[in-house]
Design a protein around this motif. Structure first.
Motif, short mmCIF file in Angstrom:
data_model
loop_
_atom_site.label_atom_id
_atom_site.label_comp_id
_atom_site.label_asym_id
_atom_site.label_seq_id
_atom_site.Cartn_x
_atom_site.Cartn_y
_atom_site.Cartn_z
N VAL A 235 0.82 -1.21 0.00
CA VAL A 235 0.00 0.00 0.00
C VAL A 235 0.85 1.26 0.00
O VAL A 235 0.50 2.27 -0.63
N GLU A 236 1.99 1.22 0.70
CA GLU A 236 2.84 2.40 0.77
C GLU A 236 3.24 2.88 -0.63
O GLU A 236 3.20 4.08 -0.92
N GLN A 237 3.63 1.95 -1.50
CA GLN A 237 4.03 2.31 -2.86
C GLN A 237 2.85 2.90 -3.63
O GLN A 237 2.99 3.90 -4.34
N ALA A 238 1.67 2.27 -3.48
CA ALA A 238 0.50 2.75 -4.22
C ALA A 238 0.12 4.16 -3.79
O ALA A 238 -0.15 5.03 -4.64
N VAL A 239 0.12 4.41 -2.48
CA VAL A 239 -0.25 5.74 -2.00
C VAL A 239 0.80 6.76 -2.39
O VAL A 239 0.47 7.89 -2.75
N ALA A 240 2.07 6.39 -2.34
CA ALA A 240 3.13 7.31 -2.75
C ALA A 240 2.96 7.71 -4.21
O ALA A 240 3.15 8.89 -4.58
N TYR A 269 -16.76 -11.72 -6.31
CA TYR A 269 -18.11 -11.18 -6.44
C TYR A 269 -18.45 -10.83 -7.89
O TYR A 269 -19.58 -11.05 -8.34
N SER A 270 -17.47 -10.29 -8.63
CA SER A 270 -17.73 -9.80 -9.98
C SER A 270 -17.17 -10.71 -11.07
O SER A 270 -17.13 -10.32 -12.24
N ASN A 271 -16.69 -11.90 -10.67
CA ASN A 271 -16.18 -12.89 -11.63
C ASN A 271 -15.04 -12.30 -12.46
O ASN A 271 -15.03 -12.38 -13.69
N LEU A 272 -14.07 -11.70 -11.78
CA LEU A 272 -12.90 -11.13 -12.44
C LEU A 272 -11.67 -11.95 -12.08
O LEU A 272 -11.71 -12.85 -11.23
N SER A 273 -10.55 -11.62 -12.71
CA SER A 273 -9.30 -12.33 -12.42
C SER A 273 -8.16 -11.31 -12.28
O SER A 273 -7.09 -11.48 -12.85
N LEU A 274 -8.42 -10.25 -11.50
CA LEU A 274 -7.40 -9.23 -11.28
C LEU A 274 -6.30 -9.78 -10.39
O LEU A 274 -6.54 -10.66 -9.56
N LYS A 275 -5.09 -9.26 -10.57
CA LYS A 275 -3.98 -9.66 -9.70
C LYS A 275 -4.32 -9.28 -8.26
O LYS A 275 -4.71 -8.15 -8.00
N ILE A 276 -4.13 -10.22 -7.34
CA ILE A 276 -4.46 -9.95 -5.94
C ILE A 276 -3.27 -9.24 -5.29
O ILE A 276 -2.43 -9.84 -4.59
N GLU A 277 -3.19 -7.96 -5.59
CA GLU A 277 -2.15 -7.09 -5.05
C GLU A 277 -2.78 -5.73 -4.78
O GLU A 277 -3.87 -5.42 -5.27
N ASP A 278 -2.10 -4.92 -4.00
CA ASP A 278 -2.57 -3.56 -3.77
C ASP A 278 -2.54 -2.82 -5.10
O ASP A 278 -1.54 -2.87 -5.84
N THR A 279 -3.64 -2.15 -5.43
CA THR A 279 -3.88 -1.70 -6.80
C THR A 279 -4.36 -0.26 -6.86
O THR A 279 -5.14 0.17 -6.01
N LEU A 280 -3.90 0.46 -7.87
CA LEU A 280 -4.48 1.75 -8.23
C LEU A 280 -5.21 1.60 -9.55
O LEU A 280 -4.70 0.98 -10.49
N ALA A 281 -6.41 2.17 -9.62
CA ALA A 281 -7.17 2.21 -10.86
C ALA A 281 -7.24 3.67 -11.32
O ALA A 281 -7.57 4.56 -10.52
N PHE A 282 -6.92 3.91 -12.57
CA PHE A 282 -6.91 5.26 -13.13
C PHE A 282 -7.92 5.38 -14.26
O PHE A 282 -8.21 4.40 -14.96
N GLU A 283 -8.43 6.60 -14.45
CA GLU A 283 -9.15 6.92 -15.67
C GLU A 283 -8.70 8.29 -16.15
O GLU A 283 -8.51 9.21 -15.34
N PHE A 284 -8.52 8.41 -17.46
CA PHE A 284 -8.01 9.63 -18.06
C PHE A 284 -9.04 10.18 -19.05
O PHE A 284 -9.57 9.42 -19.86
N ILE A 301 5.62 7.96 -13.23
CA ILE A 301 5.52 8.05 -11.77
C ILE A 301 5.33 6.67 -11.16
O ILE A 301 5.98 6.29 -10.18
N VAL A 302 4.41 5.91 -11.74
CA VAL A 302 4.11 4.58 -11.23
C VAL A 302 5.35 3.69 -11.26
O VAL A 302 5.64 2.96 -10.30
N GLU A 303 6.09 3.75 -12.36
CA GLU A 303 7.30 2.93 -12.46
C GLU A 303 8.31 3.33 -11.39
O GLU A 303 8.94 2.47 -10.75
#
Length: 464
Positions: A235-240, A269-284, A301-303
């Motif tokens: 989470v620390e990396q995602a928030v940073a 719940y939603s029948n997805l296969s997202l990586k089970i890691e702390d995640t940021l979702a963006f929309e542009f 920035i993310v890298e």
């Protein structure tokens, strides 16, 4: 605190008179009353004595006048998506259901505004606007009514770019506790005339009057929309990364944190296969060139902050599936236990304090005995914790209440707020004075001046 308020005395003769006036739009059905005495969270329901379906501002005013004459409490009801106990009829009374007030009164395409009745939901409004090339961006997740969103000063996933209901409401039609109808604000984009009554009623949670019409800002549908997920080891990396995006002023439309516990729940719940890691979702949002520029800056920035490869969702279908999964986060967490109810708490802090607050919250959750997950609109410092609780298990409720108290207390101590968008209702009343101090006394003076009989949604927002 609010549960100890005495119920008002409503005579059967008075209810019969109301029934005679409104016919099949009046009901004392137990099932309907129970539906109108609760929202979607763990808060104990408190049912009204009757439900009336209003169809015009004038009908709302008539009902309020009848209630005022008898000292009967009035609770406005929209879509029923409240999370902090706003709908509980803690003193009984009449629930005025505004869902049939669902007309888009006008659309001013040239002025980028519209006026809607309070019962219009955000999805209904955007469906109506689709052919105009405009949209209304405030998206709290649930398909809430516009009147309810104004009453709770809602925001949501797009707030980092488009703001909250506070910034996007231009004017209101409001029925006061006396039954008087007033109109606040206007269609001008700015005004220096008089007190800003619009901002007084936006966020007042039905305690000062009932909002029946809302004039809103609209926006052009972006030429290009692109969405992406990016996972992090912690989470620390995602928030940073999120803080860096904000501090550089990159105009992302959405930037959502979902911790790995939430990702696991959402996948199931939603029948997805997202990586089970702390995640940021963006929309542009923007022109093709501006979106490309935003994407490149955010990717860099993310890298730098340790993020892994983006997973893109560029088609409308892919984006809708992604954001539907995010909007269903509350239900995804709750679904992990049979017969559970959701307890969703939200705080908002200065962005510079966000990482520390989320880490402290994560520590609080380590020993939690019930399923819980962290998510948030981290672009504006707002984050949530959703718990799946057994409302009949007092030990669980006490445990979660203690966690919630520590989370809220720390947020306030660093200059934040006890609620960024859910509102106070009954759930956050205990923190109001801690946050606002003696200013609460002025709020009480305003409440007593406008509603001296205390009939408007009693037991909510302000201490008894």
């Amino acid at each position: 605190m609010s549960r100890s308020l005495p119920r008002s005395r409503v005579s059967t003769e008075w209810l019969a008179a109301l029934s005679s006036r409104f016919g099949d739009r009046f009901s004392t059905s137990q099932t309907l009353r129970e539906q109108h005495g609760r929202g979607e969270s763990h808060h104990a329901p408190a049912i009204p004595d009757a439900v009336v379906f209003a169809e015009t501002t004038e009908e709302v005013a008539e009902i309020v006048r009848l209630c005022a004459a008898e000292g009967v409490p009035v609770i406005a009801f929209g879509a029923g998506t409240s999370l902090e106990g706003h709908l509980a009829a803690v003193r009984g009374g009449v629930s005025i259901d505004l869902s049939r007030m669902s007309k888009v009164v006008r659309v001013g395409a040239d002025d980028l505004d519209c006026t809607v009745q309070a019962g219009v939901t955000r999805e209904e409004l955007n469906t109506h606007l689709r052919d105009t090339g405009l949209f209304f961006p405030i998206d709290p997740g649930a398909n809430a009514s516009i009147g309810g969103m104004a009453s709770t000063r809602a925001s949501g996933t797009n707030a980092v770019r488009y703001g909250t209901m506070r910034e996007n409401v231009l004017g209101l039609t409001v029925v006061l506790p006396s039954g008087q109808i007033i109109r606040t604000g206007g269609r001008a984009r700015k005004s220096s005339a008089g007190y800003d009554l619009t901002r007084l009623f936006v966020g007042s949670e039905g305690t000062l009057g009932i909002i029946t019409e809302v004039t809103l800002r609209l926006y052009g549908i972006p030429d290009t929309i692109s969405a992406a997920l990016c996972s992090f080891e912690n989470v620390e990396q995602a928030v940073a990364a999120a803080i860096a995006v904000v501090q550089l002023g990159i105009p992302v439309a959405r930037m959502e944190l979902m911790d790995r516990g939430l990702i696991s729940a959402v996948n199931a719940y939603s029948n997805l296969s997202l990586k089970i890691e702390d995640t940021l979702a963006f929309e542009f949002h923007g022109s093709p060139a501006s979106v490309q520029e935003q994407v490149e800056m955010v990717a860099a920035i993310v890298e730098e902050k340790g993020g892994k490869d983006f997973e893109w969702a560029n088609t409308p279908e892919e984006r809708n599936r992604l954001w539907k999964a995010r909007h269903n986060a509350f239900y995804a967490v709750v679904s992990q236990r049979p017969n559970a109810k959701g307890w969703s708490s939200d705080v908002c802090v200065p962005v510079s304090q966000l990482s520390d607050c989320i880490l402290r919250t994560r520590e609080l959750l380590r020993g939690c005995s019930v399923p819980a997950a962290i998510l948030g609109h981290v672009g504006d410092g707002n984050y949530h914790v959703v718990f799946a609780v057994d409302p009949a298990n007092q030990a669980e409720l006490d445990e979660v209440a203690a966690i919630n108290k520590k989370m809220v207390g720390y947020a306030i101590s660093v200059g934040g707020t006890s609620t960024g968008e859910h509102g106070v209702g009954t759930g956050k009343i205990g923190y109001l004075r801690q946050e606002h101090g003696d200013a609460v006394d002025l709020m009480i003076l305003i409440k007593n001046a406008i509603d001296p009989a205390g009939i408007m949604n009693p037991g909510k927002t302000l201490p008894s």
